[in-house]
Design a protein around this motif. Structure first.
Motif, mmCIF file in Angstrom:
data_model
loop_
_atom_site.group_PDB
_atom_site.id
_atom_site.type_symbol
_atom_site.label_atom_id
_atom_site.label_comp_id
_atom_site.label_asym_id
_atom_site.label_seq_id
_atom_site.Cartn_x
_atom_site.Cartn_y
_atom_site.Cartn_z
ATOM 1 N N LEU A 65 -57.887 1.871 20.673
ATOM 2 C CA LEU A 65 -58.558 0.714 20.083
ATOM 3 C C LEU A 65 -57.682 0.024 19.038
ATOM 4 O O LEU A 65 -57.672 -1.209 18.947
ATOM 5 C CB LEU A 65 -59.901 1.119 19.486
ATOM 6 N N HIS A 66 -56.934 0.805 18.251
ATOM 7 C CA HIS A 66 -56.007 0.214 17.280
ATOM 8 C C HIS A 66 -54.939 -0.606 17.990
ATOM 9 O O HIS A 66 -54.618 -1.720 17.575
ATOM 10 C CB HIS A 66 -55.341 1.299 16.423
ATOM 11 N N LYS A 67 -54.384 -0.053 19.054
ATOM 12 C CA LYS A 67 -53.320 -0.756 19.776
ATOM 13 C C LYS A 67 -53.828 -2.038 20.422
ATOM 14 O O LYS A 67 -53.161 -3.072 20.369
ATOM 15 C CB LYS A 67 -52.709 0.166 20.836
ATOM 16 N N GLU A 68 -55.021 -1.987 21.028
ATOM 17 C CA GLU A 68 -55.579 -3.181 21.673
ATOM 18 C C GLU A 68 -55.951 -4.245 20.650
ATOM 19 O O GLU A 68 -55.691 -5.427 20.867
ATOM 20 C CB GLU A 68 -56.800 -2.817 22.526
ATOM 21 N N SER A 69 -56.555 -3.838 19.531
ATOM 22 C CA SER A 69 -56.921 -4.820 18.504
ATOM 23 C C SER A 69 -55.663 -5.418 17.870
ATOM 24 O O SER A 69 -55.633 -6.606 17.542
ATOM 25 C CB SER A 69 -57.821 -4.188 17.440
ATOM 26 N N HIS A 70 -54.612 -4.623 17.735
ATOM 27 C CA HIS A 70 -53.344 -5.133 17.201
ATOM 28 C C HIS A 70 -52.745 -6.185 18.135
ATOM 29 O O HIS A 70 -52.254 -7.229 17.674
ATOM 30 C CB HIS A 70 -52.356 -3.985 16.994
ATOM 31 N N LYS A 71 -52.789 -5.919 19.443
ATOM 32 C CA LYS A 71 -52.271 -6.886 20.425
ATOM 33 C C LYS A 71 -52.986 -8.230 20.299
ATOM 34 O O LYS A 71 -52.360 -9.285 20.293
ATOM 35 C CB LYS A 71 -52.463 -6.362 21.855
ATOM 36 N N LEU A 72 -54.324 -8.170 20.214
ATOM 37 C CA LEU A 72 -55.105 -9.410 20.114
ATOM 38 C C LEU A 72 -54.837 -10.132 18.799
ATOM 39 O O LEU A 72 -54.690 -11.355 18.772
ATOM 40 C CB LEU A 72 -56.591 -9.114 20.267
ATOM 41 N N ALA A 73 -54.788 -9.372 17.701
ATOM 42 C CA ALA A 73 -54.573 -9.980 16.386
ATOM 43 C C ALA A 73 -53.193 -10.612 16.288
ATOM 44 O O ALA A 73 -53.012 -11.637 15.621
ATOM 45 C CB ALA A 73 -54.762 -8.938 15.290
ATOM 46 N N LYS A 74 -52.217 -10.014 16.936
ATOM 47 C CA LYS A 74 -50.855 -10.540 16.899
ATOM 48 C C LYS A 74 -50.723 -11.782 17.782
ATOM 49 O O LYS A 74 -50.005 -12.717 17.453
ATOM 50 C CB LYS A 74 -49.898 -9.448 17.387
ATOM 51 N N ARG A 75 -51.463 -11.809 18.882
ATOM 52 C CA ARG A 75 -51.301 -12.860 19.883
ATOM 53 C C ARG A 75 -52.090 -14.140 19.579
ATOM 54 O O ARG A 75 -51.633 -15.238 19.878
ATOM 55 C CB ARG A 75 -51.728 -12.305 21.238
ATOM 56 N N TYR A 76 -53.301 -14.010 19.014
ATOM 57 C CA TYR A 76 -54.191 -15.161 18.847
ATOM 58 C C TYR A 76 -54.466 -15.456 17.371
ATOM 59 O O TYR A 76 -54.528 -14.551 16.547
ATOM 60 C CB TYR A 76 -55.523 -14.923 19.563
ATOM 61 N N ASP A 77 -54.690 -16.742 17.063
ATOM 62 C CA ASP A 77 -55.056 -17.157 15.705
ATOM 63 C C ASP A 77 -56.556 -17.034 15.480
ATOM 64 O O ASP A 77 -57.008 -16.909 14.352
ATOM 65 C CB ASP A 77 -54.635 -18.608 15.450
ATOM 66 N N CYS A 78 -57.307 -17.111 16.563
ATOM 67 C CA CYS A 78 -58.765 -17.002 16.483
ATOM 68 C C CYS A 78 -59.240 -16.227 17.709
ATOM 69 O O CYS A 78 -58.842 -16.531 18.824
ATOM 70 C CB CYS A 78 -59.391 -18.386 16.439
ATOM 71 N N VAL A 79 -60.089 -15.240 17.477
ATOM 72 C CA VAL A 79 -60.643 -14.454 18.569
ATOM 73 C C VAL A 79 -62.155 -14.689 18.578
ATOM 74 O O VAL A 79 -62.818 -14.587 17.542
ATOM 75 C CB VAL A 79 -60.338 -12.946 18.405
ATOM 76 N N VAL A 80 -62.672 -15.026 19.756
ATOM 77 C CA VAL A 80 -64.101 -15.286 19.910
ATOM 78 C C VAL A 80 -64.679 -14.181 20.784
ATOM 79 O O VAL A 80 -64.178 -13.918 21.875
ATOM 80 C CB VAL A 80 -64.350 -16.659 20.580
ATOM 81 N N ILE A 81 -65.725 -13.527 20.276
ATOM 82 C CA ILE A 81 -66.349 -12.440 21.019
ATOM 83 C C ILE A 81 -67.848 -12.684 21.126
ATOM 84 O O ILE A 81 -68.431 -13.427 20.339
ATOM 85 C CB ILE A 81 -66.111 -11.063 20.357
ATOM 86 N N GLU A 82 -68.447 -12.035 22.095
ATOM 87 C CA GLU A 82 -69.895 -12.084 22.253
ATOM 88 C C GLU A 82 -70.475 -10.921 21.467
ATOM 89 O O GLU A 82 -70.004 -9.793 21.582
ATOM 90 C CB GLU A 82 -70.247 -11.971 23.739
ATOM 91 N N ASP A 83 -71.484 -11.196 20.675
ATOM 92 C CA ASP A 83 -72.124 -10.171 19.850
ATOM 93 C C ASP A 83 -73.088 -9.372 20.733
ATOM 94 O O ASP A 83 -74.240 -9.744 20.907
ATOM 95 C CB ASP A 83 -72.860 -10.817 18.678
ATOM 96 N N LEU A 84 -72.593 -8.287 21.314
ATOM 97 C CA LEU A 84 -73.376 -7.510 22.263
ATOM 98 C C LEU A 84 -74.158 -6.394 21.581
ATOM 99 O O LEU A 84 -73.696 -5.802 20.615
ATOM 100 C CB LEU A 84 -72.446 -6.887 23.315
ATOM 101 N N ASN A 85 -75.319 -6.094 22.133
ATOM 102 C CA ASN A 85 -76.136 -4.986 21.663
ATOM 103 C C ASN A 85 -75.806 -3.771 22.528
ATOM 104 O O ASN A 85 -76.435 -3.538 23.552
ATOM 105 C CB ASN A 85 -77.622 -5.347 21.761
#
Length: 181
Positions: A65-85
């Protein structure tokens, strides 16, 4: 629940299912523990073995999870997610262990702080937004779409993977919200 996420470009983070892979070994070690006399030295040793297995699974999950979140944070200026239950999904849709194994909440936490450190944004879209039912090409909303339908087909002729279509719709909604702010 084979992937952790799908982005608007169609890239997927295939979750390795650490808990599922270790389930057989974990069950075997827990059976050994249940046969030991509670409180004995061998019981304590076996309890530590089981605890180490659980810790290993948790560490593997966190690392991924750290590696995947790092990839996204490094690649994009804004990340949009769906707030799932996710708790509701695990109970209502009978995904149970699969939902809990992928650690979505932990992933969001990691992603949030990594984006904040870099001065980037995380936008959450409401869980009731019809991202899967909306055509990302023409904007038409389908009345019903079952979970078993993995390909989204619209009357306008647009055809795409259901998750990629939803990711594109979430991206468009996020861009609208970003323009408002």
């Amino acid at each position: 629940m084979s992937t952790l996420y799908v982005d608007s470009e169609g890239k997927r983070a295939n979750y390795p299912r650490f808990y599922r892979k270790a389930l057989e070994t974990l069950a075997k070690e827990q059976r050994k523990l249940s046969r030991k006399k509670k409180g004995s030295n061998r019981w304590h040793k076996q309890r530590l073995k089981v605890a180490k297995l659980h810790e290993k699974i948790a560490n593997q999950r966190k690392d991924f999870l750290h590696k995947e979140s790092h990839k996204l944070a490094k690649r994009y200026d804004c990340v949009v997610i769906e707030d799932l239950n996710m708790k509701g999904m695990s109970q209502a849709l009978h995904f149970g262990q699969r939902v809990h194994d992928n650690g979505w909440g932990m992933f969001i936490t990691f992603l949030r702080y990594k984006l904040a450190e870099q001065g980037k944004k995380l936008i959450k879209i409401d869980k009731w937004f019809p991202s899967s039912k909306t055509c990302s090409c023409c904007g038409r909303v389908k009345e019903s779409l079952s979970l078993s339908e993995r390909t989204f087909r619209c009357e306008c002729g647009f055809e795409s993977d259901r998750d990629v279509n939803a990711a594109i719709n979430i991206k468009h909604e996020g861009m609208k919200r970003l323009a408002i702010v």
